[in-house]
Scaffold this motif. Structure first.
Motif, short mmCIF file in Angstrom:
data_model
loop_
_atom_site.label_atom_id
_atom_site.label_comp_id
_atom_site.label_asym_id
_atom_site.label_seq_id
_atom_site.Cartn_x
_atom_site.Cartn_y
_atom_site.Cartn_z
N MET A 133 0.86 -1.28 0.11
CA MET A 133 -0.16 0.04 0.04
C MET A 133 1.14 1.09 -0.02
SD MET A 133 -2.64 -1.74 0.10
CE MET A 133 -4.01 -0.66 0.49
N ALA A 135 0.35 4.51 0.76
CA ALA A 135 -0.89 5.36 1.39
C ALA A 135 -0.27 7.12 1.47
CB ALA A 135 -1.29 5.10 2.72
N GLY A 192 -6.45 7.23 7.59
CA GLY A 192 -5.10 6.94 6.67
C GLY A 192 -5.10 5.64 5.90
N TYR A 193 -6.57 5.12 5.67
CA TYR A 193 -6.79 3.89 4.90
C TYR A 193 -7.06 4.45 3.36
CZ TYR A 193 -6.92 0.57 8.48
OH TYR A 193 -6.64 -0.42 9.54
N ILE A 194 -6.57 3.75 2.44
CA ILE A 194 -6.81 3.97 1.04
C ILE A 194 -8.14 3.71 0.60
CG2 ILE A 194 -5.99 3.36 -1.41
CD1 ILE A 194 -3.50 2.77 -0.43
N GLY A 199 -8.22 -2.69 2.82
CA GLY A 199 -7.96 -2.73 4.38
C GLY A 199 -6.43 -2.65 4.65
N ASP A 200 -6.24 -3.21 5.82
CA ASP A 200 -4.85 -3.17 6.21
C ASP A 200 -4.29 -4.39 5.72
OD1 ASP A 200 -2.43 -4.13 8.05
OD2 ASP A 200 -3.10 -2.29 9.07
N ALA A 201 -3.22 -4.11 4.79
CA ALA A 201 -2.57 -5.29 3.99
C ALA A 201 -1.67 -6.18 4.86
CB ALA A 201 -1.74 -4.62 3.11
N GLY A 202 -1.20 -5.64 6.33
CA GLY A 202 -0.44 -6.66 6.97
C GLY A 202 -1.39 -7.43 7.74
N1 URA Z 1 -1.79 0.74 4.71
C1 URA Z 1 -2.55 -0.46 4.59
O1 URA Z 1 -2.24 -1.46 5.06
N2 URA Z 1 -3.85 -0.17 4.17
C2 URA Z 1 -4.11 0.98 3.80
O2 URA Z 1 -5.37 1.43 3.32
C3 URA Z 1 -3.27 2.30 4.07
C4 URA Z 1 -1.98 1.87 4.43
#
Ligand code: URA
Length: 209
Positions: A133, A135, A192-194, A199-202
Motif C-alpha cells: 500500500m 498511502a 489513513g486507509y486507502i 484494508g490493512d494489508a499487513g
Molecule cells: N496501509 C494499509 O495496509 N492499508 C491502507 O489502506 C493504508 C495503509
C-alpha cells in the motif's frame, strides 16, 4: 523524471479484485498477493538490459542474450512488504533481499527506521522496494532515503494499491525513481486507509487485527 505506471495486465487486475474482497481469507490473500507480485515483477523487469553471449547448443554455437544489468535486491518494507517477496523471487531467484523496518511515532505521525539490513555495494545494484500500500507516502519516502543514504542509485518502488496523495508525495520527494502500482485508488480517509483499497494489508496477510 522517473515513471509512474499502472500495471493493468488483465491477470493483475483480476487478482487484485480477489484480494480487495473482504471475504478473501488469510490463506488466499497471501497466495494471490504473491501471484500479483510475480506478475508485477515480469512487468517491471521489461527494461532490464541484455548483452550478447555465445552459447553452444546441441546443434551449433550461436549468439544469444543474457541479462547484463545490475544485480537485483528486493527490499520489503516490514511488515506487509514481506508478502510480495516470494512472488518476485519466483521470477528473479538470484535476487538478494534487504529489509527495512519502520514505525510511526504516535505523536508526530512521522515514520522512523528501526531496522535496515542490506547487502553491500548498493550503488551497483537495482533496488526494488515493495510495499502493498502506498498511502501517505511517508514510509516509502523514508525507505528510499535509507537506500540512497547507503549508496543506492537505481531504485524502483512497487505497490499493489496507491493513493494519489502517496504517489504525489513520493514523486515530489524522489523524482528520479520509478513507481509502479496495480491500481491508483480514489483517496485516503481520515484514518489513513486507502479508499476503496483493501484494508490493512499487513493484517490481511498475517491474520492479525
Ligand atoms: N496501509 C494499509 O495496509 N492499508 C491502507 O489502506 C493504508 C495503509
Amino acid at each position: 523524471m522517473g515513471k509512474f505506471e499502472i500495471l493493468n495486465h488483465p491477470l493483475i487486475q483480476h487478482k487484485l479484485t480477489i484480494i480487495r474482497n473482504e471475504e478473501c481469507g488469510t490463506r488466499e490473500f497471501r497466495q494471490v498477493v504473491n501471484e500479483i507480485a510475480e506478475l508485477m515483477a515480469y512487468e517491471v523487469s521489461r527494461d532490464m538490459p541484455l548483452e550478447d553471449v555465445e552459447v553452444k547448443t546441441p546443434v551449433e554455437t550461436t549468439t544469444a542474450k543474457q541479462l547484463a544489468g545490475k544485480k537485483v535486491v528486493v527490499v520489503p518494507i516490514l511488515r506487509a512488504g514481506l508478502g510480495m517477496v516470494d512472488g518476485i523471487l519466483e521470477l528473479i531467484p538470484a535476487a538478494k533481499v534487504g529489509h527495512i523496518g519502520m514505525y510511526r511515532d504516535e505523536e508526530t505521525l512521522q515514520p522512523h527506521e528501526y531496522f535496515v539490513k542490506m547487502p553491500d555495494d548498493l550503488g551497483n545494484r537495482e533496488m526494488i522496494i515493495v510495499d502493498p500500500m502506498l498511502a501517505t507516502g511517508g514510509s516509502a519516502i523514508m525507505a528510499v532515503d535509507a537506500l540512497k543514504k547507503r549508496g543506492a542509485q537505481a531504485i524502483k518502488f512497487v505497490c499493489l494499491v496507491a493513493a494519489p496523495e502517496g504517489v504525489k508525495a513520493l514523486r515530489e520527494a524522489h523524482p528520479d525513481i520509478d513507481v509502479y502500482a496495480a491500481a491508483l485508488d480514489d483517496h485516503l480517509n481520515e484514518d489513513g486507509y486507502i479508499v476503496p483499497g483493501l484494508g490493512d494489508a499487513g493484517d490481511r496477510l498475517f491474520g492479525t487485527k
